[in-house]
Design a protein around this motif. Structure first.
Motif, PDB file in Angstrom:
ATOM      1  N   GLU A  22       0.834  -1.201   0.000  1.00 37.81           N
ATOM      2  CA  GLU A  22       0.000   0.000   0.000  1.00 37.81           C
ATOM      3  C   GLU A  22       0.868   1.250   0.000  1.00 37.81           C
ATOM      4  O   GLU A  22       1.674   1.467   0.902  1.00 37.81           O
ATOM      5  CB  GLU A  22      -0.916   0.000   1.226  1.00 37.81           C
ATOM      6  N   THR A  24       0.928   5.615  -1.629  1.00 42.01           N
ATOM      7  CA  THR A  24       0.215   6.683  -2.322  1.00 42.01           C
ATOM      8  C   THR A  24       1.024   7.090  -3.547  1.00 42.01           C
ATOM      9  O   THR A  24       2.223   6.866  -3.632  1.00 42.01           O
ATOM     10  CB  THR A  24       0.028   7.912  -1.421  1.00 42.01           C
ATOM     11  N   LEU A  40       1.132   7.966 -11.961  1.00 42.10           N
ATOM     12  CA  LEU A  40      -0.142   7.333 -12.306  1.00 42.10           C
ATOM     13  C   LEU A  40      -0.123   6.833 -13.754  1.00 42.10           C
ATOM     14  O   LEU A  40      -0.565   5.716 -14.043  1.00 42.10           O
ATOM     15  CB  LEU A  40      -1.293   8.324 -12.105  1.00 42.10           C
ATOM     16  N   ARG A  54      -2.441  -3.964  -9.464  1.00 42.50           N
ATOM     17  CA  ARG A  54      -2.784  -2.934  -8.471  1.00 42.50           C
ATOM     18  C   ARG A  54      -4.255  -2.984  -8.108  1.00 42.50           C
ATOM     19  O   ARG A  54      -5.098  -3.501  -8.836  1.00 42.50           O
ATOM     20  CB  ARG A  54      -2.428  -1.543  -8.981  1.00 42.50           C
ATOM     21  N   THR A  56      -7.032  -0.093  -6.038  1.00 43.06           N
ATOM     22  CA  THR A  56      -7.138   1.267  -5.509  1.00 43.06           C
ATOM     23  C   THR A  56      -8.282   1.344  -4.512  1.00 43.06           C
ATOM     24  O   THR A  56      -9.311   0.679  -4.659  1.00 43.06           O
ATOM     25  CB  THR A  56      -7.376   2.289  -6.637  1.00 43.06           C
ATOM     26  N   THR A  61      -3.204   3.261  -3.048  1.00 46.34           N
ATOM     27  CA  THR A  61      -3.022   2.311  -4.147  1.00 46.34           C
ATOM     28  C   THR A  61      -2.186   1.143  -3.635  1.00 46.34           C
ATOM     29  O   THR A  61      -1.146   1.335  -3.016  1.00 46.34           O
ATOM     30  CB  THR A  61      -2.297   2.966  -5.343  1.00 46.34           C
TER      31      THR A  61
END
Length: 214
Positions: A22, A24, A40, A54, A56, A61
Motif C-alpha cells: 500500500e 500513495t 499514475l 494494483r 485502488t 493504491t
C-alpha cells in the motif's frame, strides 16, 4: 524502459514481492523524483503490460510485482552480474605487512610445481576498489590448491591461488587458509617484482583480470 525498471526496483525495495504494497502516488512520486501524474501514467502503462498489478481504495493504491515484472528484474540482475562480476578487480597498491617474502620463499617449490613459475620473493598488496571484495570478483574462478606442509614441527596451511593477469603480467592472487588480510586486500605473487616491472607505488591504480572461470 528506464523509468519502468526504476519503479520495479523501488517496489521490490518496498516489499511488493508476493504481495501488494500500500502506497500513495505522492510517496511513489517522491521516491522516483517525479510528479504524481507521471507516476499514475506509468503505473497504468505497466499494469497494461503485465509488469505490475494494483488495487485502488480512495487515495491509497496497492501495488505488487507480477511474475513478468519479477522476470524483468531477474534478467537485469543476471546481465549486470555477468557484466560487473567477470573476474575483474580494480584497486590501488598499498603496503603489506612485510611477511610476504618469507612465505613466498617457504612455498617457492610448491608455487613452481602448481603454478608453473618461479615467484619473485615478495607480494604485491592491492586494496580492492571494485567490486566489494576479491571473492566477489573470483566467485566463478576455480582456484589452484597449493598444499600445505609441516616443517620443524610447524604446520603451514594450504593456499588457494587464483591465476590472474596484472596489467600485462601473469601471476596469482593467493589466499592462505589462515590469512591475516581482510577480503578487501588482494595479495599477489608473480615471476617478477611487480612494483618495478609496472612502475607502481603506494596509491597507484591497477587493473587485475582473472584468468579462466568455471
Amino acid at each position: 524502459m528506464g523509468e519502468r525498471i526504476e519503479l520495479l526496483v523501488k517496489l521490490a525495495e518496498l516489499g511488493a514481492i508476493g504481495r501488494k504494497k500500500e502506497v500513495t502516488l505522492r510517496e511513489l512520486a517522491s521516491l522516483l523524483n517525479t510528479s504524481p501524474q507521471s507516476v499514475l501514467r506509468l503505473i497504468r502503462e505497466m499494469e497494461m503490460e503485465g509488469l505490475i498489478s494494483r488495487e485502488t481504495s480512495g487515495r491509497k493504491t496497492r501495488v505488487g510485482l507480477t511474475e513478468k515484472g519479477l522476470r524483468v528484474l531477474e534478467d537485469l540482475y543476471e546481465r549486470l552480474e555477468r557484466a560487473l562480476y567477470c573476474g575483474l578487480i580494480l584497486g590501488e597498491v598499498v603496503s603489506g605487512l612485510g611477511e610476504g617474502s618469507y612465505y613466498v620463499r617457504l612455498y617457492r617449490d610448491r608455487i613452481r610445481e602448481y603454478l608453473g613459475f618461479d615467484p619473485f620473493p615478495g607480494t604485491l598488496n592491492v586494496r580492492v576498489l571494485f567490486p566489494k571484495t576479491i571473492f566477489d570478483a573470483l566467485v566463478d574462478v576455480r582456484p589452484i590448491l597449493i598444499p600445505g606442509f609441516v616443517r620443524d614441527g610447524r604446520t603451514f596451511g594450504d593456499v588457494k591461488a587464483y591465476p590472474v593477469k596484472i596489467e600485462d603480467v601473469e601471476g596469482a592472487i593467493v589466499v592462505p587458509s589462515r590469512s591475516v588480510h581482510p577480503p578487501k586486500i588482494a595479495e599477489i605473487i608473480a615471476p617478477v617484482n611487480l612494483r618495478e616491472a609496472l612502475n607502481l607505488k603506494d596509491g597507484s591504480k591497477i587493473r587485475i583480470k582473472a584468468l579462466g572461470g568455471r
